[in-house]
Design an enzyme around this catalytic site. Structure first.
Site, mmCIF file in Angstrom:
data_model
loop_
_atom_site.group_PDB
_atom_site.id
_atom_site.type_symbol
_atom_site.label_atom_id
_atom_site.label_comp_id
_atom_site.label_asym_id
_atom_site.label_seq_id
_atom_site.Cartn_x
_atom_site.Cartn_y
_atom_site.Cartn_z
ATOM 1 N N CYS A 1 0.816 -1.216 0.000
ATOM 2 C CA CYS A 1 0.000 0.000 0.000
ATOM 3 C C CYS A 1 0.851 1.268 0.000
ATOM 4 C CB CYS A 1 -0.948 -0.011 1.197
ATOM 5 S SG CYS A 1 -2.283 -1.218 1.017
ATOM 6 N N ASP B 1 -14.559 6.120 1.605
ATOM 7 C CA ASP B 1 -14.781 4.910 2.398
ATOM 8 C C ASP B 1 -14.082 3.718 1.755
ATOM 9 O OD1 ASP B 1 -15.847 3.385 4.526
ATOM 10 O OD2 ASP B 1 -17.647 4.626 4.510
ATOM 11 N N ASP B 2 -14.170 2.554 2.424
ATOM 12 C CA ASP B 2 -13.385 1.395 2.016
ATOM 13 C C ASP B 2 -13.970 0.636 0.839
ATOM 14 O OD1 ASP B 2 -11.289 1.421 4.162
ATOM 15 O OD2 ASP B 2 -13.073 1.345 5.414
ATOM 16 N N GLY C 1 -10.971 -13.709 -13.094
ATOM 17 C CA GLY C 1 -10.027 -12.607 -13.000
ATOM 18 C C GLY C 1 -9.587 -12.123 -14.364
ATOM 19 N N SER D 1 -5.747 -10.742 -16.504
ATOM 20 C CA SER D 1 -4.289 -10.574 -16.444
ATOM 21 C C SER D 1 -3.798 -9.794 -17.651
ATOM 22 C CB SER D 1 -3.598 -11.947 -16.395
ATOM 23 O OG SER D 1 -3.914 -12.697 -17.555
#
Length: 348
Positions: free
Chosen positions: A16, A49-50, A138, A140
């Site tokens: 992060c 917010d998250d 997902g 890539s």
């Protein structure tokens, strides 16, 4: 035979700590159009917010989030585990339960062996399995630096939603995990962290914040947010701004990783720590003579950090005991929310 490069050597930042400068991010978000009058959008981008929260017809809410970053460790499996734990945390920080995840993968083709990439994905899948969710798909791409993370979907009831903006005056503030991940990351990159320190680092960054779901069922808990790239001050300031209150932070009560003080004193500070202070230091009151190394710990970027929990003061000790019993032994009361402008006042 050519030796494989260290994962951290392929990234300009890590974890992060590679977030955009918070001042730049605020400017970018301020220039975006308003989300609009969507009645069922309970939480959007209005309070940093998250995650986003959307209410369905029956009072069930969908929680949606995404988080990804570059490596802060060289072990591929650990990188995958940490990145997944960090991404899932956003659902817990809203008071929800995760349902499923989608992988986000960017790898520099030709620089990293397929076996290494497989280990990153395996680490992420292991953490998702621990959280009880599948990695259901997902996307890539080929990127200059390695990137991994997740998009995560979760659910909760409307009454369980916990925003970062709903603290009340008189609330105690609890932090559930120790601080120091950023300085440990800096030491890892310079190969200056011993084996015991690395174990502590991995243990805290792979500890799921699932306690957030349980806390959201407690009426005395008013606000939740997780501590990530902007550090305790940055995310604490989001609590203060959102509620229009002053967060009185007791720096002496802050839980710290065992070597955090020594490493900070020795100068293991990330560039993100400096950027964080430059972005919001004007909204923080420090005591006279407060040393720089202590300030750096307050702005230290946390990868997969703990939850900041605000709760009614008369319930704080009981809630703290509950958090510790649930597997967060470092949790501590670190301050309180008081009437006053939306800023932070540091003591201790």
């Amino acid at each position: 035979m050519t030796e494989a490069p260290r994962l951290t050597s392929l990234a300009h930042g890590g974890g992060c700590g590679c977030k955009l400068d918070p001042a730049v991010l605020r400017q970018l978000l301020a220039e975006q159009p308003a989300v609009g009058p969507f009645e069922r959008l309970l939480v959007g981008n209005e309070t940093a917010d998250d995650a986003a929260v959307w209410e369905l017809e029956d009072g069930t809410c969908l929680i949606a989030t995404t988080d990804f970053f570059t490596p802060m460790v060289d072990d591929p499996t650990d990188f995958g585990r940490i990145a997944a734990t960090n991404a899932i945390s956003d659902v817990y920080a809203m008071g929800g339960r995760p349902l499923l995840a989608l992988a986000i993968l960017g790898m520099p083709v030709g620089k990293i062996a397929p076996e290494t990439v497989a280990r990153i994905l395996r680490g992420g899948a292991e953490t998702c399995a621990e959280a009880g969710i599948p990695v259901a798909g997902g996307h890539s791409i080929d990127t200059p630096e390695p990137i991994y993370g997740l998009a995560v979907i979760g659910t909760c009831r409307r009454e369980a939603v916990r925003r970062n903006a709903d603290a009340l005056a008189g609330d105690a503030v609890i932090l559930t995990k120790p601080v120091g991940v950023g300085v440990y990351s800096a030491a890892i990159k310079r190969e200056a962290l011993d084996e015991a320190g690395y174990r502590d680092f991995v243990a805290t960054t792979t500890l799921l914040n699932r306690i957030g779901t349980e806390l959201a069922a407690e009426p005395a808990v008013h606000a939740l947010t997780d501590v990530t790239g902007f550090g305790v001050l940055g995310h604490g300031l989001e609590l203060a701004r959102g509620a229009g209150l002053t967060f009185a932070l007791d720096a002496g009560a802050l839980p710290l990783l065992p070597r955090a003080v020594a490493l900070a004193r020795e100068g293991f500070v990330t560039g993100a720590s400096h950027r964080n202070w430059g972005a919001f230091g004007a909204e923080v009151d420090l005591p006279a003579g407060f040393p720089d190394w202590r300030r750096h710990l307050l702005t230290d970027p946390q990868t997969s950090g703990g939850l900041l929990v605000t709760c009614a003061g008369d319930r704080a000790e009981a809630i703290l005991a509950r958090i510790r019993e649930a597997g967060y032994p470092a949790a501590a009361i670190v301050g309180r929310m008081e009437s006053g402008p939306g800023r932070i006042r540091v003591a201790g």
